[in-house]
Design a protein around this motif. Structure first.
Motif, PDB file in Angstrom:
ATOM      1  N   ALA A  11       0.786  -1.391  -0.088  1.00  0.00           N
ATOM      2  CA  ALA A  11       0.129   0.073   0.156  1.00  0.00           C
ATOM      3  C   ALA A  11       0.868   1.229  -0.032  1.00  0.00           C
ATOM      4  O   ALA A  11       0.362   2.184  -0.684  1.00  0.00           O
ATOM      5  CB  ALA A  11      -0.889  -0.208   1.192  1.00  0.00           C
ATOM      6  N   GLU A  12       1.947   1.209   0.868  1.00  0.00           N
ATOM      7  CA  GLU A  12       2.838   2.528   0.782  1.00  0.00           C
ATOM      8  C   GLU A  12       3.503   2.791  -0.469  1.00  0.00           C
ATOM      9  O   GLU A  12       3.622   3.863  -1.212  1.00  0.00           O
ATOM     10  CB  GLU A  12       3.900   2.252   1.924  1.00  0.00           C
ATOM     11  N   ILE A  36       1.975   5.935  -7.243  1.00  0.00           N
ATOM     12  CA  ILE A  36       0.475   6.630  -8.206  1.00  0.00           C
ATOM     13  C   ILE A  36       0.798   8.137  -7.996  1.00  0.00           C
ATOM     14  O   ILE A  36       0.527   9.158  -8.859  1.00  0.00           O
ATOM     15  CB  ILE A  36      -0.739   6.223  -7.748  1.00  0.00           C
ATOM     16  N   ALA A  37       1.239   8.505  -6.603  1.00  0.00           N
ATOM     17  CA  ALA A  37       1.534  10.028  -6.557  1.00  0.00           C
ATOM     18  C   ALA A  37       2.189  10.756  -7.306  1.00  0.00           C
ATOM     19  O   ALA A  37       2.087  11.659  -7.987  1.00  0.00           O
ATOM     20  CB  ALA A  37       1.673  10.382  -5.116  1.00  0.00           C
ATOM     21  N   VAL A  73       1.146   1.642 -12.808  1.00  0.00           N
ATOM     22  CA  VAL A  73       0.877   0.277 -12.319  1.00  0.00           C
ATOM     23  C   VAL A  73       0.359  -0.763 -13.462  1.00  0.00           C
ATOM     24  O   VAL A  73      -0.388  -0.429 -14.336  1.00  0.00           O
ATOM     25  CB  VAL A  73      -0.390   0.214 -11.272  1.00  0.00           C
ATOM     26  N   TRP A  74       1.096  -1.854 -13.697  1.00  0.00           N
ATOM     27  CA  TRP A  74       0.744  -2.901 -14.518  1.00  0.00           C
ATOM     28  C   TRP A  74       0.144  -4.154 -13.940  1.00  0.00           C
ATOM     29  O   TRP A  74       1.005  -4.885 -13.350  1.00  0.00           O
ATOM     30  CB  TRP A  74       2.022  -3.191 -15.668  1.00  0.00           C
ATOM     31  N   THR A  96      -9.796   1.120  -9.989  1.00  0.00           N
ATOM     32  CA  THR A  96      -9.934   2.172  -9.142  1.00  0.00           C
ATOM     33  C   THR A  96      -8.736   2.849  -8.935  1.00  0.00           C
ATOM     34  O   THR A  96      -8.904   4.135  -8.759  1.00  0.00           O
ATOM     35  CB  THR A  96     -10.527   1.583  -7.837  1.00  0.00           C
ATOM     36  N   LEU A  97      -7.543   2.309  -9.010  1.00  0.00           N
ATOM     37  CA  LEU A  97      -6.357   3.020  -9.077  1.00  0.00           C
ATOM     38  C   LEU A  97      -6.104   3.857 -10.193  1.00  0.00           C
ATOM     39  O   LEU A  97      -5.043   4.594 -10.559  1.00  0.00           O
ATOM     40  CB  LEU A  97      -5.304   1.987  -8.787  1.00  0.00           C
TER      41      LEU A  97
END
Length: 656
Positions: free
Chosen positions: A87-88, A94-95, A102-103, A128-129
């Motif tokens: 998660a971190e 993403i930020a 992300v793949w 969602t991401l």
């Protein structure tokens, strides 16, 4: 206790099986005798499936890498630690780079709709991401698109109707090794059988006749056969007039391929082409069984497109026991959009091709991939251009999470490894691509250690990231009901399997000339597209092993023992020209890479062709496998892979 389940592996048959549970443990596994295709029998690989389930090498706890990428050194961690770290890292990536960095890389390790590739398990989370899309181009896409251009559907004839055929062409398929249950219907038919394959396979040895064209020349052979049929006036004019479009143009195309030209292209003697063409002309019904291997080259989509025209010329599409079977997937009415929920994407995103992994991970100009999730896949062992794939996975700035059962070649490059459940431990739904049966897999036993279903893994990760979309938390039963809204779910779950009604084939008129193909930038008229490897040497076929399924079972000691040393088969003429004797150690390579093998000199391959089985792990094969030699190039349609459009040099290997 007996529990009904289904084989999840990348095979046409999607067998129904029965798990014998004793004291909470899966103690036995057999094919379901009630299933009309499985008929109680599993294959040589899946008969050992419970050895995989209970293997001491199985991954049962989350792991964190402690060595360099590729070393395969890890330490156990808890699920809380794993989820926190993932998660971190995802939040930070993403930020900084956006969701497209992300793949989610899905493979064919499971074809389940709930836990596996067909439903892109976890895709709701990735949508969602805003993650990149994954295009699973590695298997059958070129042929699927080609059939859709000709037939309006990729769904072909019901394979059970092969029992009514009088002549069966087994074209580029080896069911004695891959998808063996169709052989029962072939035997039931009593039909004259012809294997068309560059290699004299286990199946070809059991057929009445074997033709060995050069790889990638199948469409030219089909056109040559149709030239003979039309020359005899054996075309079905009534069917052609009522059910096809573009016949005058295609008839002119057929005229361009007399048997002499077809023989020059394919390497099949003229008299063999004429004889088979005459046999097809006088035999109704004639059926063709083709499989994915024959479309893994530069003209693979066109090959299937043209092959589907042959039963149109003869009218076999209108006769029970006639037509073509490639994949039945087009007949299932499954609501996959309800599973994948691409509507959850916040904005349009790029699509990354499964078979161009090295390019995507190393491209200096495109948007970078910084987080990779490998789900049911072993790309180091299965993808083209093995060297570039390894180079991409070795990037220090690439965060890689692998969901797996065993410490595969790809696991060695992971940052975090998450232990996944196997088929007796979770709920799933399968749809065969070699028959017309839906199959239900009921969980039979609790998973070992900390293993989780893929669906549960992404539910927990969504919760850890604070995502609030309700669709991310739906249960496996809810997902199955959404997928199967067109079918009786209660009956399927109770009985274990359900035969679906196929759609019409062709769907509308058979199109010798396709406006859709033209709109997609392809030739409107069916024909022949040659292979395109610019290299020299022998054409290398890397077909399925009798003992491995892709790279599945690559860790099984008994199946590895049965498979023996890695061998490459070459014709005696080609061996003599290279100073190679049977049993010699050789190096097989080209400008992309190489691997080591033992020479098997045999006329089971035709001159100009070599053959070696796929499915080995690199760590068991000196660090490289056949995929080190294969290019990251696209086939003609759909961006499919070109595993059999591959020229190599085979040279004696000096012993140290």
């Amino acid at each position: 206790m007996k529990v009904l389940g289904a084989c999840p592996l990348d095979c046409p048959d999607a067998c129904s099986w029965v798990v014998d549970v004793q004291d909470g443990r899966a103690a036995g596994l057999r094919g379901n005798k009630e299933h009309p295709v499985t008929r109680g029998a599993l294959c040589v690989k899946v008969n050992r499936y419970l050895e995989q389930v209970h293997s001491p090498e199985r991954l049962t706890r989350p792991l964190r890498r402690v060595g360099r990428k590729g070393e395969g050194r890890f330490e156990p961690i808890s699920w809380d630690e794993a989820l926190d770290e993932i998660a971190e890292r995802l939040t930070g990536i993403i930020a900084e780079y956006g969701g497209e960095a992300v793949w989610p890389f899905h493979g064919t390790g499971s074809l389940g709709y709930i836990q596996g590739l067909e439903g892109l398990s976890g895709r709701r989370f990735f949508n969602t991401l805003g993650a990149s899309r994954h295009d699973p181009t590695i298997c059958s896409v070129a042929g699927t698109v080609g059939l859709e251009y000709t037939l309006g559907t990729a769904g072909g004839m019901d394979p059970e109707n092969l029992a009514a055929s009088k002549l069966i062409l087994l074209w580029g398929t080896n069911p004695m090794t891959s998808g063996h249950h169709v052989w029962k219907f072939i035997q039931d038919s009593g039909a004259y059988t012809v294997a068309i394959d560059p290699v004299r396979t286990k199946t070809a040895e059991r057929c009445d006749e074997h033709l060995a064209p050069l790889p990638g020349t199948d469409a030219a052979l089909a056109l040559g056969l149709m030239h003979v049929i039309v020359g005899l006036g054996a075309q079905d004019e009534e069917f052609l007039a009522a059910h096809t479009e573009g016949w005058p143009e295609f008839r002119s195309r057929i005229a361009e391929y007399p048997p002499e030209r077809a023989a020059a292209i394919t390497g099949v003697p003229v008299e063999r082409i004429v004889a088979l063409g005459e046999r097809i002309a006088r035999t109704r019904p004639t059926a063709i069984r083709a499989s994915q291997g024959m479309q893994r080259h530069a003209g693979g989509g066109m090959a299937l497109r043209t092959l589907a025209c042959l039963p149109g010329v003869t009218g076999d599409w209108a006769i029970r026991g006639g037509g073509l079977h490639y994949s039945t997937s087009g007949h299932f009415r499954l609501d996959t959009p309800a599973l994948t929920r691409f509507d959850l994407l916040p904005q349009p995103v790029r699509t990354l091709s499964m078979t161009r992994m090295g390019e995507a991970l190393l491209d200096p100009d495109g948007p970078p991939v910084h987080a990779l999730f490998v789900i049911g896949a072993n790309p180091v062992g299965s993808n083209p251009d093995q060297r570039r794939v390894i180079e991409g996975l070795s990037r220090a700035d690439l965060f890689t999470v692998v969901l797996e059962h065993f410490p595969t070649d790809t696991v060695d490059y992971a940052d975090i490894v998450l232990p996944a459940t196997m088929q007796p431990e979770h709920l799933d739904v399968l749809a065969a691509y070699g028959n017309l049966y839906l199959v239900w897999n009921e969980p039979a036993v609790a998973p070992p250690g900390d293993c989780l279903p893929t669906t549960e893994t992404f539910r927990r990760l969504a919760r850890r990231m604070g995502l609030t979309e309700p669709a991310l938390y739906e249960s496996d039963e809810e997902l199955a009901n959404q997928l199967l809204k067109q079918y009786d779910v209660d009956r399927l779950r109770a009985e274990g399997f359900l035969k679906i009604a196929p759609g019409p084939v062709p769907a509308g008129k058979l199109r010798f000339v396709s406006n859709l193909a033209e709109r997609d930038g392809h030739a409107p008229l069916a024909g022949y597209t040659p292979p395109a490897d610019p290299g020299d040497g022998l054409v290398l076929i890397s077909a399925a092993s009798h003992y491995f399924l892709n790279t599945g079972f690559g860790s099984n000691p008994e199946l590895r023992r049965r498979a023996g040393e890695l061998r490459v088969t070459i014709h005696p003429d080609d061996a003599a020209a290279r100073g190679i004797a049977d049993g010699d150690p050789v190096t097989v390579g080209n400008d992309r890479g190489s691997f080591d093998a033992i020479a098997e000199v045999s006329d089971t391959v035709r001159p100009g062709v070599a053959a070696t089985p796929k499915g080995r792990w690199a760590k068991h094969s000196g660090g490289a496998t056949v995929n080190a030699t294969i290019a990251e190039r696209d086939s003609d349609y759909g961006g499919g892979a070109v595993f059999h459009d591959n020229r190599v040099r085979i040279t004696p290997r000096l012993q140290e």
